[in-house]
Design a protein around this motif. Structure first.
Motif, PDB file in Angstrom:
ATOM      1  N   LYS B  56       1.049  -1.358   0.096  1.00 60.52           N
ATOM      2  CA  LYS B  56       0.044   0.000  -0.064  1.00 60.52           C
ATOM      3  C   LYS B  56       0.308   1.867  -0.492  1.00 60.52           C
ATOM      4  O   LYS B  56       1.171   2.531  -1.104  1.00 60.52           O
ATOM      5  N   SER B  57       1.645   1.364   1.125  1.00 62.44           N
ATOM      6  CA  SER B  57       2.636   2.424   0.979  1.00 62.44           C
ATOM      7  C   SER B  57       3.644   2.956  -0.114  1.00 62.44           C
ATOM      8  O   SER B  57       3.762   3.848  -0.307  1.00 62.44           O
ATOM      9  N   SER B  58       4.288   1.943  -1.265  1.00 63.61           N
ATOM     10  CA  SER B  58       5.272   1.498  -2.248  1.00 63.61           C
ATOM     11  C   SER B  58       3.880   1.924  -3.010  1.00 63.61           C
ATOM     12  O   SER B  58       4.106   3.321  -4.324  1.00 63.61           O
ATOM     13  N   GLY B  93       5.496   3.309  10.309  1.00 64.00           N
ATOM     14  CA  GLY B  93       6.950   3.384   9.333  1.00 64.00           C
ATOM     15  C   GLY B  93       6.701   3.226   7.812  1.00 64.00           C
ATOM     16  O   GLY B  93       7.119   3.143   6.955  1.00 64.00           O
ATOM     17  N   ASP B  94       5.468   3.680   7.458  1.00 60.91           N
ATOM     18  CA  ASP B  94       4.412   4.163   6.272  1.00 60.91           C
ATOM     19  C   ASP B  94       5.185   4.995   5.536  1.00 60.91           C
ATOM     20  O   ASP B  94       5.788   4.981   4.187  1.00 60.91           O
ATOM     21  N   ARG B  95       6.570   5.981   6.404  1.00 60.44           N
ATOM     22  CA  ARG B  95       6.869   7.254   5.625  1.00 60.44           C
ATOM     23  C   ARG B  95       8.305   6.449   5.110  1.00 60.44           C
ATOM     24  O   ARG B  95       8.750   7.062   3.898  1.00 60.44           O
ATOM     25  N   VAL B 142      -5.583   8.510   1.662  1.00 60.67           N
ATOM     26  CA  VAL B 142      -5.840   7.859   3.649  1.00 60.67           C
ATOM     27  C   VAL B 142      -5.330   6.864   2.703  1.00 60.67           C
ATOM     28  O   VAL B 142      -5.702   5.956   2.409  1.00 60.67           O
ATOM     29  N   GLU B 143      -3.990   5.636   3.508  1.00 59.38           N
ATOM     30  CA  GLU B 143      -3.430   4.163   3.847  1.00 59.38           C
ATOM     31  C   GLU B 143      -4.104   4.674   4.627  1.00 59.38           C
ATOM     32  O   GLU B 143      -4.136   4.793   6.354  1.00 59.38           O
ATOM     33  N   THR B 144      -4.707   3.109   5.010  1.00 54.97           N
ATOM     34  CA  THR B 144      -5.261   2.138   6.633  1.00 54.97           C
ATOM     35  C   THR B 144      -4.350   1.395   6.497  1.00 54.97           C
ATOM     36  O   THR B 144      -3.477   0.680   5.950  1.00 54.97           O
TER      37      THR B 144
HETATM   38 MG   LIG Z   1       2.692   1.167   4.510  1.00 57.73          MG
END
Ligand SMILES: [Mg+2]
Ligand SMILES: Nc1nc2c(ncn2[C@@H]2O[C@H](COP(=O)(O)OP(=O)(O)OP(=O)(O)O)[C@@H](O)[C@H]2O)c(=O)[nH]1
Lengths: 132, 335
Positions: B56-58, B93-95, B142-144
């Protein structure tokens, strides 16, 4: 109203390639109830300052093993000030020769820790610094 | 100058600070939300959900790059990660996956801890979205929290919900059963460089057919063709079949197509009236939630602690049913 959580940016500036220490600290701070924004390896001072601003952190924790702390830390202090975040507390961990400690404190670093430092001490110092 | 004026002027530090106030639900944060509300309602709200580690984050990183490249839109990202239920702390840690977005003043990333909420978002995520909307961001992604189940909260918040899956997550098919297909407006099979993409995609397709029959199907019945209209879950929105897009978040393969699919969905919502319907439904939920919370507070304030304790005691001793006790207390509180 939720009580104010301490927000900490944990960053690993410089070019050396492992972040085990930074991750250990991140988890310890989480277990102390803080919200830790973890940014990963090879962060430039500019990247760190930008993340600190967007995340409106109270504390920036830096893990520096490369020996470049005397170049990196002052630059980060300068960028935070330029962004209007002079109130953000900076903590530094890594292999830092004794003679550099005084100088780092002088430029505004709130705490400096060697490899054997006790996380309890770091947590206590962060809480005290944020409480002002 | 107030914080909200500074935000309308585009000041980033003021924005960051207000986000903290709003996240902590302080009086200052609430006052600013009142001032900012007339400036909201313009942004496209895109939710990104799916199994933990699906990418998701990537993918959000790649999507933001693509928005900047192809449309020069201003993009805000809110990335939610879980708080520890034991200590209340969190590692966000998503950053780590979004470092490519550094240095672009038209992108703003904010990490958020769920702080005990269970629906994949934090209690105040919707309010942070409002702040970004008012600040003039065209898109708010918005990433859940990655939970692999139906993240109900995000459906209520977003105009467009993107569900990300990937091959090799083991029990991904199990996770998919938990209603996630019904919330997807766009489906992504990420990690298309990995073996097993075909299987994941096939599984998604068949489950999609199960959970959302197409409106029109032609059957052969005793040799004659019959057209069958299957029931629609969101019939008022008309017909939208969630497209399935393969991506490789490492190098951006499939991302331009993904963005097109998201844009097509936004256009579809605008044309079908679904956009207004979703806005209305979202604000309806928000209003009801606020009323409920406020009524509860007032009721508690009007009621003496002893009366409540007494009623609870009666229920524990089986002298009264909970329903009777509630009725009695409500009468007393209204006096
Ligand atoms: Mg993520
Ligand atoms: N092979 C491959 N790996 C990928 C791809 N996209 C992401 N990954 C890897 O998958 C892992 C998880 O990626 P993230 O973007 O952090 O996934 P996420 O869904 O945000 O994870 P959570 O937020 O922890 O639920 C990382 O190691 C990524 O490098 C891809 O397209 N191909």
């Amino acid at each position: 109203m939720t009580d104010k959580k301490i927000r900490v940016l944990v960053a690993k500036p410089g070019l050396d390639g492992h972040d085990r220490g930074a991750k250990v600290i991140a988890r310890a701070l989480r277990d102390a109830g803080m919200e830790v924004i973890y940014t990963g390896l090879r962060q430039t001072p500019e990247m760190i300052a930008e993340a600190a601003l967007q995340e409106d952190v109270d504390v920036v924790g830096l893990s520096v093993l490369s020996g470049a702390h005397m170049a990196l830390a002052p630059r980060i202090v300068e960028l935070l000030r330029a962004n209007g975040q002079a109130d953000v507390k900076i903590f530094l961990g890594g292999i830092i020769p004794d003679e550099d400690w005084a100088r780092l404190k002088e430029i505004g670093v709130s705490g400096v820790y060697g490899p054997g430092a006790n996380t309890e001490d770091i947590i206590r110092d962060i809480k005290a610094a944020v409480a002002g | 100058m107030t914080l909200s004026q500074a935000i309308l002027n585009g000041e980033r530090l003021a924005l960051a600070r207000l986000l903290t106030q709003v996240e902590n639900d302080t009086p200052q944060g609430r006052a600013a939300l009142i001032e900012l509300f007339p400036h909201t309602g313009k942004a496209h709200l895109v939710g990104v959900t799916g199994s933990p580690g699906a990418g998701k984050s990537s993918l959000v990183n790649q999507l933001a790059l693509q928005y900047r490249k192809s449309q020069e839109k201003r993009v805000a990202i809110i990335a939610v990660d879980p708080s520890s239920p034991f200590t209340g702390g969190a590692v966000l840690g998503d950053r780590v996956r979004m470092r490519d977005l550094f240095g672009d003043p038209n992108i703003f990333i904010r990490s958020m801890a769920s702080r005990g909420s269970l629906g994949g978002l934090a209690q105040t995520t919707a309010n942070l979205v409002q702040v970004f909307d008012a600040a003039g961001f065209d898109v708010v992604i918005v990433e859940t929290v990655g939970a692999g189940q139906s993240e109900v909260d995000i459906v209520r918040l977003a105009h467009t919900t993107v569900v990300v899956e990937a091959p090799g997550l083991g029990d991904d098919i199990q996770a998919l059963k938990a209603g996630i297909m019904e919330i997807a407006d766009v489906l992504v099979v990420n990690k298309a460089d990995r073996p097993g993409v075909e299987n994941t995609e096939k599984a998604l397709k068949s489950m999609l057919e199960l959970s959302r029959p197409t409106t029109k199907r032609t059957l052969k019945h005793h040799g004659t063709e019959m057209t069958v209209f299957a029931p629609q879950e969101k019939a008022e929105d008309g017909v939208w079949t969630p497209p399935i897009q393969r991506t490789i978040a490492f190098d951006g393969t499939g991302v331009p197509e993904l963005l097109e699919a998201i844009e097509r969905h936004a256009d579809y919502l605008r044309q079908s009236g679904g956009w207004q319907r979703r806005e209305r439904a979202r604000l309806d939920v928000e209003l009801q939630t606020l009323i409920r919370a406020e009524l509860l507070t007032r009721f508690r304030e009007a009621l003496s602690a002893q009366a409540y304790e007494k009623a609870l005691e009666d229920v524990v001793e089986r002298k009264m049913s909970p329903w009777q006790a509630a009725q009695t207390l409500l009468k007393e509180g209204a006096r």
